[in-house]
Motif scaffolding. Structure first.
Motif, PDB file in Angstrom:
ATOM      1  N   GLY A 193      11.994  -6.614 -48.828  1.00  0.00           N
ATOM      2  CA  GLY A 193      11.090  -7.314 -47.924  1.00  0.00           C
ATOM      3  C   GLY A 193      10.272  -8.418 -48.552  1.00  0.00           C
ATOM      4  O   GLY A 193       9.176  -8.734 -48.072  1.00  0.00           O
ATOM      5  N   LEU A 194      10.778  -9.035 -49.632  1.00  0.00           N
ATOM      6  CA  LEU A 194      10.017 -10.098 -50.284  1.00  0.00           C
ATOM      7  C   LEU A 194      10.101 -11.427 -49.535  1.00  0.00           C
ATOM      8  O   LEU A 194       9.216 -12.278 -49.675  1.00  0.00           O
ATOM      9  N   GLN A 224      -0.656  -8.273 -49.283  1.00  0.00           N
ATOM     10  CA  GLN A 224      -0.152  -7.239 -50.190  1.00  0.00           C
ATOM     11  C   GLN A 224       1.223  -7.612 -50.742  1.00  0.00           C
ATOM     12  O   GLN A 224       1.502  -7.432 -51.931  1.00  0.00           O
ATOM     13  N   ARG A 225       2.088  -8.137 -49.864  1.00  0.00           N
ATOM     14  CA  ARG A 225       3.433  -8.536 -50.296  1.00  0.00           C
ATOM     15  C   ARG A 225       3.373  -9.594 -51.385  1.00  0.00           C
ATOM     16  O   ARG A 225       4.114  -9.535 -52.373  1.00  0.00           O
ATOM     17  N   ARG A 228       3.829  -7.560 -54.884  1.00  0.00           N
ATOM     18  CA  ARG A 228       5.288  -7.513 -55.030  1.00  0.00           C
ATOM     19  C   ARG A 228       5.896  -8.843 -55.462  1.00  0.00           C
ATOM     20  O   ARG A 228       6.713  -8.881 -56.374  1.00  0.00           O
ATOM     21  N   ARG A 229       5.496  -9.940 -54.820  1.00  0.00           N
ATOM     22  CA  ARG A 229       6.130 -11.220 -55.165  1.00  0.00           C
ATOM     23  C   ARG A 229       5.730 -11.712 -56.556  1.00  0.00           C
ATOM     24  O   ARG A 229       6.599 -12.108 -57.342  1.00  0.00           O
ATOM     25  N   SER A 278       7.513 -10.184 -40.175  1.00  0.00           N
ATOM     26  CA  SER A 278       6.434  -9.222 -40.438  1.00  0.00           C
ATOM     27  C   SER A 278       5.267  -9.962 -41.078  1.00  0.00           C
ATOM     28  O   SER A 278       5.210 -10.121 -42.296  1.00  0.00           O
ATOM     29  N   GLN A 321      -0.447  -7.043 -44.569  1.00  0.00           N
ATOM     30  CA  GLN A 321       0.877  -6.886 -45.162  1.00  0.00           C
ATOM     31  C   GLN A 321       1.286  -8.128 -45.942  1.00  0.00           C
ATOM     32  O   GLN A 321       1.886  -8.033 -47.027  1.00  0.00           O
TER      33      GLN A 321
END
Length: 290
Positions: free
Chosen positions: A136-137, A150-151, A155-156, A142, A147
């Motif tokens: 989901g990067l 946070q992404r 994560r990225r 979404s 979200q």
């Protein structure tokens, strides 16, 4: 771009350019674009044209802070060859991480010429083996604010750092058993340092003899931590040579603060607090020699 059924193309690539004030003025669009992200089969480079000496501008520019505000990782090439190599890596990095990628363009480099290597096999893209890329990067529907934030930050940006580590974009020169002084630098300042060392009569053999090593950073933010820590480990002193405000120096200070043994760190100031590397104007080899 795969957001709707029946896409016509595998991927869409984007390249944006703005000179200093244009970067500031465009932060709304840049931030929203980066938070939304890039396609797994596309990629976005955001080129920031900086004029550190205000040679053709009303004021001097440093765009890293604006790009960092937008959460955009920043590559800083030092030469025309770097523009080609890091440009290809920049698109691959954007594809891998789902992030837009900033690309700092400096007056002295843009307004220069060089012989370059253009072999299609010159740049080899390696996907990280020591990092499990989260799902989901990439750009999608979404987009709830919590979200999206946070992404990007959880994560990225770690995926960005993993790519830089796997592809060896940050490089060490002159490493020797004696680990006395490490110079950390990036972009045009790297060339200033190399010219200064030459003027001081310090070639590779002499650098190894006196325990001097050089760390050339490609990704100035977020600094890849494993390589930076390895370079700093068991070294007596670190000197950060970067133009204008201290982007690398502040990250190194935070990164090394809790290490059990850490080098003394100098950059914009020496150990007594006196000015050392200028934080305004253009840096020159003569100033680095001093």
């Amino acid at each position: 771009a795969h957001l709707y059924p029946g896409p016509r193309y595998d991927g869409v690539f984007g390249m944006w350019y703005g000179k200093g004030p244009g970067v500031d003025r465009s932060c709304d669009a840049l931030k929203h674009g980066n938070y939304a992200g890039a396609s797994a089969t596309g990629g976005v480079l955001a080129l920031a044209g900086d004029d550190p000496g205000a040679k053709s501008s009303s004021i001097a520019h440093q765009s890293e802070q604006a790009l960092i505000h937008c959460g955009i990782p920043v590559l800083f090439p030092s030469s025309v060859q770097d523009y080609l190599d890091l440009g290809l890596h920049g698109f691959a990095l954007s594809r891998y991480s789902g992030s837009w990628v900033g690309f700092k363009c400096l007056t002295d480099t843009v307004e220069s010429a060089a012989s370059v290597q253009v072999d299609p096999e010159r740049v080899q893209i390696r996907e990280p083996m020591d990092f499990e890329r989260p799902d989901g990067l990439h750009i999608g529907w979404s987009n709830l604010p919590a979200q999206v934030e946070q992404r990007l930050f959880r994560r990225r940006l770690p995926a960005v750092q993993a790519y830089v580590r796997a592809n060896g974009l940050d490089r060490t020169f002159f490493e020797a058993p004696r680990r006395r002084l490490g110079i950390v630098t990036t972009g045009k300042a790297y060339l200033d340092v190399r010219q200064a060392l030459e003027e001081l009569g310090i070639d590779e053999a002499r650098a190894r003899e006196i325990g001097l090593a050089l760390y050339k950073v490609a990704l100035v933010w977020p600094l890849e931590p494993a390589g930076a820590r390895a370079f700093a480990r068991e070294r007596d002193d670190l000197l950060v040579v970067e133009e204008k405000r201290p982007i690398l120096e502040e990250q190194l200070a935070r990164l090394l603060y809790n290490e059990p043994t850490r080098p003394r760190l100098c950059g914009k100031q020496d150990l007594s607090g006196a000015p050392l590397v200028p934080n305004d104007g253009e840096l020159s080899p003569a100033e680095v020699v001093e």
